[in-house]
Design a protein around this motif. Structure first.
Motif, PDB file in Angstrom:
ATOM      1  N   ARG A  96       7.243  -1.716  15.489  1.00  9.87           N
ATOM      2  CA  ARG A  96       6.566  -2.793  16.330  1.00  9.87           C
ATOM      3  C   ARG A  96       6.108  -2.341  17.655  1.00  9.87           C
ATOM      4  NH1 ARG A  96       7.450  -7.970  16.045  1.00  9.87           N
ATOM      5  NH2 ARG A  96       9.001  -7.769  14.831  1.00  9.87           N
ATOM      6  N   GLU A  97       6.754  -1.258  18.311  1.00  9.40           N
ATOM      7  CA  GLU A  97       6.238  -0.870  19.648  1.00  9.40           C
ATOM      8  C   GLU A  97       5.076  -0.084  19.394  1.00  9.40           C
ATOM      9  OE1 GLU A  97       8.164   1.484  23.248  1.00  9.40           O
ATOM     10  OE2 GLU A  97       9.583   0.732  21.831  1.00  9.40           O
ATOM     11  N   ILE A  98       5.251   0.983  18.254  1.00  7.97           N
ATOM     12  CA  ILE A  98       4.133   1.975  17.944  1.00  7.97           C
ATOM     13  C   ILE A  98       2.839   1.087  17.796  1.00  7.97           C
ATOM     14  CG2 ILE A  98       3.186   3.492  16.073  1.00  7.97           C
ATOM     15  CD1 ILE A  98       6.300   4.324  15.654  1.00  7.97           C
ATOM     16  N   LYS A  99       2.916   0.251  16.661  1.00 12.79           N
ATOM     17  CA  LYS A  99       1.770  -0.825  16.279  1.00 12.79           C
ATOM     18  C   LYS A  99       1.016  -1.440  17.645  1.00 12.79           C
ATOM     19  CE  LYS A  99      -0.688  -3.154  13.242  1.00 12.79           C
ATOM     20  NZ  LYS A  99      -0.379  -4.299  12.879  1.00 12.79           N
ATOM     21  N   GLU A 100       1.633  -1.768  18.758  1.00 10.18           N
ATOM     22  CA  GLU A 100       1.065  -2.310  19.827  1.00 10.18           C
ATOM     23  C   GLU A 100       0.211  -1.207  20.610  1.00 10.18           C
ATOM     24  OE1 GLU A 100       4.456  -3.580  22.153  1.00 10.18           O
ATOM     25  OE2 GLU A 100       4.571  -5.483  20.926  1.00 10.18           O
ATOM     26  N   GLN A 101       0.478  -0.068  20.227  1.00 12.19           N
ATOM     27  CA  GLN A 101      -0.154   1.118  21.178  1.00 12.19           C
ATOM     28  C   GLN A 101      -1.288   1.851  20.599  1.00 12.19           C
ATOM     29  OE1 GLN A 101       2.607   3.335  23.795  1.00 12.19           O
ATOM     30  NE2 GLN A 101       4.224   2.153  22.839  1.00 12.19           N
ATOM     31  N   ILE A 102      -1.651   1.409  19.061  1.00 12.92           N
ATOM     32  CA  ILE A 102      -2.340   2.282  18.400  1.00 12.92           C
ATOM     33  C   ILE A 102      -3.540   1.511  17.688  1.00 12.92           C
ATOM     34  CG2 ILE A 102      -0.810   3.823  17.627  1.00 12.92           C
ATOM     35  CD1 ILE A 102      -0.808   2.970  14.935  1.00 12.92           C
ATOM     36  N   SER A 103      -4.563   2.022  17.265  1.00 13.18           N
ATOM     37  CA  SER A 103      -5.959   1.377  16.907  1.00 13.18           C
ATOM     38  C   SER A 103      -6.245   1.267  15.424  1.00 13.18           C
ATOM     39  CB  SER A 103      -7.073   1.623  17.828  1.00 13.18           C
ATOM     40  OG  SER A 103      -7.379   3.118  17.515  1.00 13.18           O
ATOM     41  N   ILE A 104      -5.417   2.066  14.562  1.00  8.17           N
ATOM     42  CA  ILE A 104      -5.712   2.257  13.272  1.00  8.17           C
ATOM     43  C   ILE A 104      -4.376   1.709  12.558  1.00  8.17           C
ATOM     44  CG2 ILE A 104      -7.069   4.205  13.590  1.00  8.17           C
ATOM     45  CD1 ILE A 104      -5.074   5.940  12.902  1.00  8.17           C
ATOM     46  N   PRO A 105      -4.817   1.365  11.270  1.00  8.10           N
ATOM     47  CA  PRO A 105      -3.570   0.852  10.378  1.00  8.10           C
ATOM     48  C   PRO A 105      -2.546   1.540  10.255  1.00  8.10           C
ATOM     49  CG  PRO A 105      -5.593   0.033   9.606  1.00  8.10           C
ATOM     50  CD  PRO A 105      -6.069   1.021  10.594  1.00  8.10           C
ATOM     51  N   LEU A 106      -1.199   0.787  10.303  1.00  3.28           N
ATOM     52  CA  LEU A 106      -0.082   1.822  10.238  1.00  3.28           C
ATOM     53  C   LEU A 106       0.819   1.520   8.986  1.00  3.28           C
ATOM     54  CD1 LEU A 106       1.925   3.523  11.853  1.00  3.28           C
ATOM     55  CD2 LEU A 106       2.708   1.223  12.596  1.00  3.28           C
ATOM     56  N   VAL A 107       1.009   2.435   8.167  1.00  2.00           N
ATOM     57  CA  VAL A 107       1.727   2.406   6.823  1.00  2.00           C
ATOM     58  C   VAL A 107       3.082   3.011   6.923  1.00  2.00           C
ATOM     59  CG1 VAL A 107       1.356   3.265   4.452  1.00  2.00           C
ATOM     60  CG2 VAL A 107      -0.667   2.748   5.637  1.00  2.00           C
ATOM     61  N   ALA A 108       4.030   2.445   6.314  1.00  2.00           N
ATOM     62  CA  ALA A 108       5.376   2.872   6.364  1.00  2.00           C
ATOM     63  C   ALA A 108       5.620   3.623   5.001  1.00  2.00           C
ATOM     64  CB  ALA A 108       6.391   1.537   6.491  1.00  2.00           C
ATOM     65  N   ASP A 109       6.279   4.633   5.221  1.00  2.00           N
ATOM     66  CA  ASP A 109       6.673   5.460   3.789  1.00  2.00           C
ATOM     67  C   ASP A 109       8.055   5.201   3.712  1.00  2.00           C
ATOM     68  OD1 ASP A 109       5.503   8.028   2.118  1.00  2.00           O
ATOM     69  OD2 ASP A 109       7.412   8.601   2.740  1.00  2.00           O
ATOM     70  N   ILE A 110       8.477   4.651   2.496  1.00  2.00           N
ATOM     71  CA  ILE A 110       9.821   4.069   2.257  1.00  2.00           C
ATOM     72  C   ILE A 110      10.383   4.680   1.011  1.00  2.00           C
ATOM     73  CG2 ILE A 110      11.152   2.083   1.665  1.00  2.00           C
ATOM     74  CD1 ILE A 110       9.913   1.983   4.400  1.00  2.00           C
ATOM     75  N   HIS A 111      11.616   5.197   1.031  1.00  2.00           N
ATOM     76  CA  HIS A 111      12.277   5.618   0.045  1.00  2.00           C
ATOM     77  C   HIS A 111      13.709   5.344  -0.063  1.00  2.00           C
ATOM     78  CE1 HIS A 111       9.094   8.723  -1.345  1.00  2.00           C
ATOM     79  NE2 HIS A 111       8.849   8.816  -0.239  1.00  2.00           N
ATOM     80  N   PHE A 112      14.081   4.866  -1.278  1.00  4.67           N
ATOM     81  CA  PHE A 112      15.491   4.560  -1.532  1.00  4.67           C
ATOM     82  C   PHE A 112      15.969   3.079  -0.972  1.00  4.67           C
ATOM     83  CE2 PHE A 112      15.219   9.238  -1.206  1.00  4.67           C
ATOM     84  CZ  PHE A 112      15.262   9.718  -2.515  1.00  4.67           C
ATOM     85  N   ASP A 113      15.746   2.946   0.146  1.00  9.55           N
ATOM     86  CA  ASP A 113      16.446   1.662   0.552  1.00  9.55           C
ATOM     87  C   ASP A 113      15.506   0.695   0.889  1.00  9.55           C
ATOM     88  OD1 ASP A 113      17.709  -0.279   2.309  1.00  9.55           O
ATOM     89  OD2 ASP A 113      18.983   1.268   3.568  1.00  9.55           O
ATOM     90  N   TYR A 114      15.551  -0.374   0.077  1.00 13.40           N
ATOM     91  CA  TYR A 114      14.567  -1.531   0.044  1.00 13.40           C
ATOM     92  C   TYR A 114      14.686  -2.431   1.624  1.00 13.40           C
ATOM     93  CZ  TYR A 114      18.253  -4.954  -0.314  1.00 13.40           C
ATOM     94  OH  TYR A 114      19.196  -6.071  -0.277  1.00 13.40           O
ATOM     95  N   ARG A 115      15.708  -2.501   2.102  1.00 16.84           N
ATOM     96  CA  ARG A 115      15.861  -3.179   3.286  1.00 16.84           C
ATOM     97  C   ARG A 115      15.078  -2.297   4.509  1.00 16.84           C
ATOM     98  NH1 ARG A 115      22.196  -2.496   3.600  1.00 16.84           N
ATOM     99  NH2 ARG A 115      21.594  -0.412   2.982  1.00 16.84           N
ATOM    100  N   LEU A 116      14.494  -0.927   4.372  1.00 15.92           N
ATOM    101  CA  LEU A 116      13.885  -0.421   5.359  1.00 15.92           C
ATOM    102  C   LEU A 116      12.135  -0.887   5.100  1.00 15.92           C
ATOM    103  CD1 LEU A 116      15.067   3.095   5.295  1.00 15.92           C
ATOM    104  CD2 LEU A 116      15.492   1.436   7.039  1.00 15.92           C
TER     105      LEU A 116
END
Length: 348
Positions: A64-84
């Motif tokens: 949330r905080e990162i997204k507010e400060q950058i200008s390009i799309p932000l992708v989350a790299d997820i492994h193992f835990d669906y809650r993440l």
């Protein structure tokens, strides 16, 4: 190969859209300051989409905080835990990267898909040759391109069965020719956008060679919508390499291209250092030109004819050449600044 269009943040990939460059931060995502700082550097260098590892709930919430400060799309790299994956989406991820095979039960996958569907967040389905399912290894008598494609399509079908088709596919291998074949095969079987790269390519030297060959063979067939050059090193090097690969293939225009000759016994100047300094100097000059850096005045003017402008070294001096014609002779120490001045005041 024409693929369907997918929206990632304010970018669109697929269809007739340009091929976009991705990279991945190597900071701790939980360290918002360091992560934002690195993303801004990568953005300035030409990164179009950035991915961050999400190994903890704290990292997911940092989005949330990162997204507010950058200008390009932000992708989350997820492994193992669906809650993440869910937390990353809720905190602003523009896309998530998951491997349904390591997320767990289908109900967990369905839960992630429902959250993504609600917010229209695309899912990148990633398959890696290093984690190919045992049954597919046995079926194809080893890790093969065919096995990679079957694995990817199986995982795509899992998400499609959940009623979602906002998808991107990634099938990667450190085996260059296997990776090329896998992309050729999957491009015939689906119209989902493809994220292309040679995974675990290696250090800057070996990784660049493997990536240039692999990406070159794939992209030259019209396959691929986004790319990453995976290097063991500063992510900034990934962006430089990706831009050069796209430009060399004629896929992306703009920016100064530097060509330089190999050193030989005629070279009387420090050509290696000079070429390096020219590359660094022109990185921030917004011209679409070819600049030649030649090591001697014997062949320099002739070899530089195909360039828009160039310099050729001599004994303590050198030539400034424009469109193959000698403009002036200068002391060696003044060559770089003379070239920069010409470029900053460029006119045909």
């Amino acid at each position: 190969m024409r693929t369907r269009e997918i929206k990632i943040g304010d970018k669109i990939i697929g269809g007739e859209q340009p091929i976009l460059i991705q990279s991945m931060t190597n900071t701790k995502t939980e360290d918002v300051t360091a992560t934002v700082e690195q993303i801004k550097r990568l953005t300035a260098a030409g990164c179009d989409i950035i991915r961050c590892a999400v190994p903890t709930m704290e990292a997911a919430k940092a989005f949330r905080e990162i997204k507010e400060q950058i200008s390009i799309p932000l992708v989350a790299d997820i492994h193992f835990d669906y809650r993440l994956a869910i937390a990353a989406i809720e905190n602003g991820a523009d896309k998530i990267r998951i491997n349904p095979g390591n997320i767990g039960a289908k109900e967990r996958i369905r839960t992630v898909v429902e959250v993504a569907k609600e917010r229209e967040i695309p899912i990148r389905v990633g398959v890696n040759s290093g984690s190919l399912e045992k049954e597919l290894v046995e079926k194809y008598h080893g890790v093969t391109a065919e096995g990679l494609v079957e694995s990817a399509l199986d995982k795509i079908h899992i998400i499609e069965d959940c009623g979602y088709e906002n998808l991107v596919i990634s099938i990667k291998s450190s085996d260059v020719m296997m990776c090329v074949k896998a992309h050729e095969l999957i491009a015939e079987k689906t119209d989902y956008p493809l994220h292309v790269g040679i995974t675990e390519a290696g250090t800057i030297t070996s990784g660049n060679i493997k990536s240039a060959i692999g990406l070159g063979l794939i992209l030259n067939q019209g396959i691929g919508d986004t790319i990453r050059v995976s290097l063991t090193g500063d992510p900034l090097e990934e962006i430089k390499s990706a831009k050069l690969i796209l430009k060399t293939l004629g896929i992306r225009k703009g920016g100064i291209e530097v060509v330089s000759c190999p050193t030989c016994g005629r070279t009387q100047i420090d050509l290696i250092d000079l070429a390096r300094r020219v590359e660094e100097m022109v990185a921030d000059i917004p011209l679409d030109l070819k600049v030649a850096v030649m090591g001697c005045v014997v062949n320099g003017p002739g070899e530089a004819k195909e360039a828009d402008i160039g310099i050729a070294g001599g004994v303590g001096e050198g030539l400034l050449i424009k469109h193959g014609e000698i403009v002036k002779k200068l002391p060696e120490a003044e060559l770089l600044e003379a070239l920069r001045s010409e470029l900053l005041n460029w006119s045909e």
